[in-house]
Design an enzyme around this catalytic site. Structure first.
Site, PDB file in Angstrom:
ATOM      1  N   GLY A   1       0.815  -1.217   0.000  1.00 29.48           N
ATOM      2  CA  GLY A   1       0.000   0.000   0.000  1.00 29.48           C
ATOM      3  C   GLY A   1       0.844   1.261   0.000  1.00 29.48           C
ATOM      4  O   GLY A   1       0.539   2.235  -0.698  1.00 29.48           O
ATOM      5  N   CYS A   2       1.916   1.237   0.775  1.00 36.42           N
ATOM      6  CA  CYS A   2       2.786   2.416   0.876  1.00 36.42           C
ATOM      7  C   CYS A   2       3.536   2.659  -0.428  1.00 36.42           C
ATOM      8  O   CYS A   2       3.749   3.807  -0.824  1.00 36.42           O
ATOM      9  CB  CYS A   2       3.755   2.254   2.046  1.00 36.42           C
ATOM     10  SG  CYS A   2       2.908   2.135   3.635  1.00 36.42           S
ATOM     11  N   THR A   3       3.917   1.587  -1.089  1.00 39.61           N
ATOM     12  CA  THR A   3       4.600   1.715  -2.376  1.00 39.61           C
ATOM     13  C   THR A   3       3.650   2.276  -3.426  1.00 39.61           C
ATOM     14  O   THR A   3       4.016   3.184  -4.187  1.00 39.61           O
ATOM     15  CB  THR A   3       5.175   0.357  -2.815  1.00 39.61           C
ATOM     16  OG1 THR A   3       6.129  -0.072  -1.835  1.00 39.61           O
ATOM     17  CG2 THR A   3       5.843   0.445  -4.175  1.00 39.61           C
TER      18      THR A   3
END
Length: 157
Positions: A44-46
């Site tokens: 998700g962060c990527t």
């Protein structure tokens, strides 16, 4: 105490991804899109970071800088930026000072286990350093486009 809309953003010193000392006031005169994310190199962060990367020029055209914040180390931030060609600053908030000031350091639960971590959130700070918009408990899909549209709408006023 949590920052609220209309208040000045906290001006804490944090380390940037190159080891430099950074304060939000360093960007006075520009909009700041300050996004908090849990961890480098996670799915998700990527996705969120790459969405901000892909819209970086559009934000810059609106006189905005993007700054990502997580508890990860300077070294991890450097690897994350290099792997995904991120053109914006990542701040090291390993003591959670900025996260706590924005009330995004929260008790989380995953597979029945409780732990403290970042609640994915984004804040828009105006050119004078005041909070003008917040998105809490962000879902990654379409979030960056929404933040960009909000900034476009505000800059047209």
């Amino acid at each position: 105490m949590t920052i609220e809309i209309g208040q000045k953003a906290p001006d804490l010193e944090l380390k940037g991804d190159h080891g430099e000392t950074v304060k939000l006031s360093d960007y006075k005169g520009k909009y700041i899109v300050l996004y908090f994310y849990p961890k480098d190199m996670t799915p998700g962060c990527t996705t969120e970071a790459c969405d901000f990367r892909d819209s970086h020029e559009s934000f810059a055209e609106l006189d905005a800088v993007i700054i990502g914040v997580s508890p990860d180390s300077q070294e991890k931030h450097g690897k994350f930026k290099e792997k995904h060609n991120l053109p914006f600053l990542l701040l090291v908030d390993d003591e959670h000072k900025l996260a706590e000031a924005f009330d995004v350091w929260k008790l989380k639960k995953n597979f029945g286990k409780e732990y403290m971590g970042i609640e994915r959130s984004t804040f828009l700070i105006d050119k004078e350093g005041r909070l003008i918009k917040e998105w809490r408990k962000v879902k990654v899909k379409d979030h960056v486009a929404e933040a960009l549209q909000t900034l476009k709408d505000m800059s047209e006023k």
